[in-house]
Write a protein that holds these residues in place. Sequence first.
Motif, PDB file in Angstrom:
ATOM      1  N   LYS A 193      11.167  -0.336   1.963  1.00  0.00           N
ATOM      2  CA  LYS A 193      11.612  -0.724   3.414  1.00  0.00           C
ATOM      3  C   LYS A 193      10.912  -1.773   4.142  1.00  0.00           C
ATOM      4  O   LYS A 193       9.882  -1.977   3.334  1.00  0.00           O
ATOM      5  N   ILE A 194      11.272  -2.820   4.169  1.00  0.00           N
ATOM      6  CA  ILE A 194      10.453  -3.658   4.921  1.00  0.00           C
ATOM      7  C   ILE A 194      10.351  -3.606   6.504  1.00  0.00           C
ATOM      8  O   ILE A 194      11.982  -3.161   6.732  1.00  0.00           O
ATOM      9  N   ASN A 195      10.077  -3.530   6.923  1.00  0.00           N
ATOM     10  CA  ASN A 195       9.863  -3.394   8.657  1.00  0.00           C
ATOM     11  C   ASN A 195      10.171  -4.993   9.475  1.00  0.00           C
ATOM     12  O   ASN A 195       9.926  -6.194   9.656  1.00  0.00           O
ATOM     13  N   GLU A 202      13.674   1.106  13.240  1.00  0.00           N
ATOM     14  CA  GLU A 202      12.989   0.318  12.413  1.00  0.00           C
ATOM     15  C   GLU A 202      11.909   0.197  12.358  1.00  0.00           C
ATOM     16  O   GLU A 202      10.647  -0.135  11.435  1.00  0.00           O
ATOM     17  N   ARG A 203      11.053  -0.310  14.030  1.00  0.00           N
ATOM     18  CA  ARG A 203      10.268  -1.023  14.427  1.00  0.00           C
ATOM     19  C   ARG A 203       9.171   0.421  14.135  1.00  0.00           C
ATOM     20  O   ARG A 203       7.887  -0.648  14.024  1.00  0.00           O
ATOM     21  N   LYS A 204       9.429   1.189  14.049  1.00  0.00           N
ATOM     22  CA  LYS A 204       8.102   2.389  13.156  1.00  0.00           C
ATOM     23  C   LYS A 204       8.064   2.488  11.976  1.00  0.00           C
ATOM     24  O   LYS A 204       6.972   2.959  11.632  1.00  0.00           O
ATOM     25  N   ILE A 205       8.690   2.084  10.831  1.00  0.00           N
ATOM     26  CA  ILE A 205       8.813   1.762   9.420  1.00  0.00           C
ATOM     27  C   ILE A 205       6.938   0.831   8.991  1.00  0.00           C
ATOM     28  O   ILE A 205       6.232  -0.259   9.624  1.00  0.00           O
ATOM     29  N   LYS A 206       6.314   2.223   8.277  1.00  0.00           N
ATOM     30  CA  LYS A 206       5.374   1.475   7.810  1.00  0.00           C
ATOM     31  C   LYS A 206       5.579   1.037   6.364  1.00  0.00           C
ATOM     32  O   LYS A 206       6.207   1.665   5.003  1.00  0.00           O
ATOM     33  N   MET A 207       5.160  -0.548   6.044  1.00  0.00           N
ATOM     34  CA  MET A 207       4.942  -1.304   5.211  1.00  0.00           C
ATOM     35  C   MET A 207       4.365  -0.604   4.019  1.00  0.00           C
ATOM     36  O   MET A 207       2.936  -0.381   4.376  1.00  0.00           O
ATOM     37  N   VAL A 208       4.816  -0.732   2.421  1.00  0.00           N
ATOM     38  CA  VAL A 208       3.293  -0.312   1.246  1.00  0.00           C
ATOM     39  C   VAL A 208       2.278  -1.476   1.511  1.00  0.00           C
ATOM     40  O   VAL A 208       2.737  -2.259   1.861  1.00  0.00           O
ATOM     41  N   GLN A 209       1.035  -0.889   1.160  1.00  0.00           N
ATOM     42  CA  GLN A 209      -0.309  -1.773   0.758  1.00  0.00           C
ATOM     43  C   GLN A 209       0.502  -2.834   0.533  1.00  0.00           C
ATOM     44  O   GLN A 209       0.629  -3.317  -1.336  1.00  0.00           O
ATOM     45  N   LEU A 210      -0.139  -4.099   0.441  1.00  0.00           N
ATOM     46  CA  LEU A 210      -0.377  -5.348  -0.267  1.00  0.00           C
ATOM     47  C   LEU A 210      -1.462  -5.501  -2.335  1.00  0.00           C
ATOM     48  O   LEU A 210      -2.256  -4.894  -1.334  1.00  0.00           O
ATOM     49  N   ARG A 211      -0.473  -5.483  -2.974  1.00  0.00           N
ATOM     50  CA  ARG A 211      -1.854  -5.763  -3.947  1.00  0.00           C
ATOM     51  C   ARG A 211      -3.026  -6.506  -3.726  1.00  0.00           C
ATOM     52  O   ARG A 211      -2.251  -7.937  -3.184  1.00  0.00           O
ATOM     53  N   GLN A 212      -3.474  -7.532  -4.486  1.00  0.00           N
ATOM     54  CA  GLN A 212      -4.459  -8.037  -4.344  1.00  0.00           C
ATOM     55  C   GLN A 212      -4.855  -9.285  -5.094  1.00  0.00           C
ATOM     56  O   GLN A 212      -4.046  -9.133  -6.492  1.00  0.00           O
ATOM     57  N   VAL A 213      -4.604 -10.144  -4.833  1.00  0.00           N
ATOM     58  CA  VAL A 213      -3.517 -11.511  -5.407  1.00  0.00           C
ATOM     59  C   VAL A 213      -4.662 -13.072  -6.218  1.00  0.00           C
ATOM     60  O   VAL A 213      -6.198 -12.324  -5.102  1.00  0.00           O
ATOM     61  N   SER A 214      -4.442 -12.898  -7.429  1.00  0.00           N
ATOM     62  CA  SER A 214      -5.915 -13.571  -8.071  1.00  0.00           C
ATOM     63  C   SER A 214      -6.639 -14.607  -7.730  1.00  0.00           C
ATOM     64  O   SER A 214      -4.985 -15.002  -7.058  1.00  0.00           O
ATOM     65  N   ARG A 215      -7.764 -14.750  -7.869  1.00  0.00           N
ATOM     66  CA  ARG A 215      -7.243 -16.624  -7.332  1.00  0.00           C
ATOM     67  C   ARG A 215      -6.801 -17.790  -8.502  1.00  0.00           C
ATOM     68  O   ARG A 215      -6.911 -18.329  -8.078  1.00  0.00           O
ATOM     69  N   LEU A 216      -6.570 -17.341  -9.792  1.00  0.00           N
ATOM     70  CA  LEU A 216      -6.262 -18.225 -10.153  1.00  0.00           C
ATOM     71  C   LEU A 216      -4.346 -18.270  -9.998  1.00  0.00           C
ATOM     72  O   LEU A 216      -4.095 -19.949  -9.545  1.00  0.00           O
TER      73      LEU A 216
END
Length: 438
Positions: free
Chosen positions: A378-380, A256-270
């Motif tokens: 999955k979430i780490n 579980e501690r090794k779980i890699k999470m997907v890259q976060l999307r870019q959040v817009s300024r708005l």
Amino acid sequence: MKLILKTLVLFVALALVPLSASAVQAPAAPQEVKEYHSKDIGALFKSFYESTGIYAFLNPQEGLTDSTGHELSVFTQTWGRVIMIVISFILFYLAIAKKFEPLLLLPIGFGGFLANVPIAEIAGPNGFLGIIYDAGIANGLFPLLIFMGVGAMTDFGPLLSNPKTALLGAAAQIGIFGALVGAVALSQYTSVVNFSLQDAAAIGIIGGADGPTAIFITSRLAPDLLGAVAVAAYSYMALVPVIQPPIMRALTTKAERKIKMVQLRQVSRLEKIIFPISIVLLSLLILPDATPLIGALAFGNLVKESGVVQRLSDTLQNALINIVTIFIGLAVGSKLDADKFLAPETLGILILGLIAFAIGTASGVLMAKAMNLFTKEKINPLIGAAGVSAVPMAARVANKEGMKEDPSNILLMHAMGPNVSGVIGSAVAAGVLLSIFK
């Protein structure tokens, strides 16, 4: 010309009338003349000795009262002050040598040091620490100013990018209500301490690991416990790297501690601009009692994210938060007087606060494990521990623990989501507690 001269004469006459009247009606008050008795050199030294702190420590007086009329016990005047000064030195050590939250523990320790100086009454209503306390702590102003600065320094992007991590921040607040129940149970089933419901609520907020929120709610519900609650809250915040890792490792497997999470999307300024306004609207509609804290946080964040008032943002992030941090630390330290701090209740506060913090950490980790049962991505579980506030230290600890298992697994930005949601969550919990005791 004549008109000008007449006006000038009339003006001078009017100006002199009140002076002459006051001179007649209000004769100068006779000045008190102190009678001086000549003393020999021995008597002078004796008078000086009796005005020193050494004399005050060695010669406690029965029935002595402070500037508020509160009677000081003999223990408070002697060993109590010595113990509190030693505790202040311990805070200095933690801040300077160990670098545990030095921005807060140093002024808190020095405030406690000054509060236990005999005779001077520095923490009394007319002492400078007492004046600072009344100006910003008693009315809850300083915690709100701190929240403005925190808002200006916080990036809600990771939370907006992965909104489900807000559940981890919410789960970590379970520690607050767990400590509340524990404090009430301790009062009902033991004779050691006697906490009211308001006291229990103020103690429980330690579990949120959010110093300004703890001060804000304690100053309103249980001002007498402010010193112990604030010191416990900031101490546990400082000890996040020590307290959290054993709990995190005990509740997770190596896989579980090794779980890699997907890259976060870019959040817009708005999105970032709309978010602070939205949380104030929600708070306004659902929980107005939380609005002072949420509103201050949202204002600071909007100033930052708007991008049009850079000077204000810089002031909130630097000058303002630094100034208020000095004042809030000294004011909290002024409550570390022996009379109030050295009591069985303080030990109960420290223990319950630690339990609340541990429960909050465990709740976040367990919530992440529970979410993994129902989600595809999955979430780490380590990032669940960052659901307690303590921004950004808790997120850094989650990242560090993840990298111990896999150096290429960077969890920092993923952990910032529950971390900033924990700030909002503790403010909401404070609002709930305040609304209960209205």
